[in-house]
Design a protein around this motif. Sequence first.
Motif, PDB file in Angstrom:
ATOM      1  N   TYR A 166       0.835  -1.208   0.000  1.00  0.00           N
ATOM      2  CA  TYR A 166       0.000   0.000   0.000  1.00  0.00           C
ATOM      3  C   TYR A 166       0.869   1.257   0.000  1.00  0.00           C
ATOM      4  O   TYR A 166       0.562   2.227  -0.702  1.00  0.00           O
ATOM      5  N   TYR A 167       1.945   1.242   0.762  1.00  0.00           N
ATOM      6  CA  TYR A 167       2.784   2.430   0.904  1.00  0.00           C
ATOM      7  C   TYR A 167       3.353   2.879  -0.440  1.00  0.00           C
ATOM      8  O   TYR A 167       3.317   4.061  -0.768  1.00  0.00           O
ATOM      9  N   GLY A 168       3.864   1.944  -1.216  1.00  0.00           N
ATOM     10  CA  GLY A 168       4.471   2.321  -2.485  1.00  0.00           C
ATOM     11  C   GLY A 168       3.481   2.795  -3.518  1.00  0.00           C
ATOM     12  O   GLY A 168       3.734   3.747  -4.266  1.00  0.00           O
ATOM     13  N   PHE A 169       2.317   2.145  -3.568  1.00  0.00           N
ATOM     14  CA  PHE A 169       1.359   2.432  -4.624  1.00  0.00           C
ATOM     15  C   PHE A 169       0.343   3.514  -4.268  1.00  0.00           C
ATOM     16  O   PHE A 169      -0.076   4.278  -5.142  1.00  0.00           O
ATOM     17  N   LEU A 170      -0.073   3.584  -3.011  1.00  0.00           N
ATOM     18  CA  LEU A 170      -1.256   4.381  -2.701  1.00  0.00           C
ATOM     19  C   LEU A 170      -1.086   5.412  -1.597  1.00  0.00           C
ATOM     20  O   LEU A 170      -1.940   6.285  -1.440  1.00  0.00           O
ATOM     21  N   PHE A 171      -0.034   5.342  -0.805  1.00  0.00           N
ATOM     22  CA  PHE A 171       0.064   6.237   0.336  1.00  0.00           C
ATOM     23  C   PHE A 171       0.194   7.698  -0.101  1.00  0.00           C
ATOM     24  O   PHE A 171      -0.460   8.580   0.452  1.00  0.00           O
ATOM     25  N   LEU A 172       1.026   7.971  -1.089  1.00  0.00           N
ATOM     26  CA  LEU A 172       1.184   9.352  -1.542  1.00  0.00           C
ATOM     27  C   LEU A 172      -0.067   9.870  -2.250  1.00  0.00           C
ATOM     28  O   LEU A 172      -0.552  10.958  -1.907  1.00  0.00           O
TER      29      LEU A 172
END
Length: 393
Positions: free
Chosen positions: A126-132
């Motif tokens: 999730y962090y790499g794809f969607l957090f930002l």
Amino acid sequence: MFWYFVVFAVLLALALIEGRTQLRWPGYACVGILALMAGLRYETGFDWADYERHFLLTPPLGATDIYVSITTLTVEPGYEILTRILRTLGAGFQVMIFLSGVFSIWALGRLTARFSPLIGVVLLWYYGFLFLPGPLATMRQTLSVAFVYLAIIDLNDRRWARASLWSAIALSFHTFSAIFVLIELGRLWRPTLRAAAVAAFAGFALSTAGNNLFVSIADLVAAAAGAGFVADKLQVYSSFAGANISPLSAALVLWHLFFIWLVQRKKADDEYIITAALASAFLIIILHSLFAPLPILWNRFMLVCFPLEAIAICRVYCVELATFETRVQAIGLAAIGSALALSYTLLNEQSLVYEPYQNVAVTWVRGPYGDGRARYEYIRLLNDQIFRQQKVR
């Protein structure tokens, strides 16, 4: 960029500890880190400046609505009520950011912990794809999606009334959440790989031939609906006429097809969370292919689809994940995909609003700092120019 990869390294280490020990606390630690990172951001991300202006212009509960004539942002009633409550309590805008960030990650953590044997690997993905593009960029949408997560949990437990309440609240925070009802009905349908592949082919064909099909559809619906909130939103979205189908859209469609294959090859049981993930993959294939030039449409859907897919894979392959070697392999694959996605986002020109990451805790020591506002205004001006060039009428 350095800080984001420091957090990435910490999440990876915690995921590996969870994989090695099979204890849950490293996964919960990942939830806490992302929640604080989202909740304590200061002048970082895409949404904060517009919502800050809206917050400052919003009167407390019971006050007159004269501000409507001067505010530049139209929001759904749920978000409006929350804003007015905070204004009535005398809270500042940073409290709104904190509530939005922490609640959205908490809800994701609760969903993941409920259904996935591994928490850290899902949060790393999730962090790499969607957090930002999620908690650091869309306050109303991420709040809305958080209630969708809660609705999915209650639908799994057949608590229909509470699930309906969460769904209604989600819709009150963002109109786009209406499409998530189709995911919540995952008990009723289980798409096949063949149907998904046909949908992707037909969608790309229609998108290519339709010359921004969404604009035509939005104009027809808006004309039928007449003036009003929904019509206004459709007009805004239809103004974002994008470029041709990008390699990224094609790659993401291939990933979702691969996910459906991964689940089907195991002949998994008809568990609600798995069928809901399959339904979400099928729907996002349609959005990716049919409306490929409009990432503003399908990237919102990814906030639900991607976590559900990661959770479903962990659940379907839980027997294989019983061995430490397989868990390390799964974490490694998630880390590679996450690192590539994070790098892609941070190397994009739009990443100017994310770099450097600024934290409100620093302001308690040194006061307001950084050039987040200037960077945000620059990107907004740049995007406005792009949208004017792309607008199709």
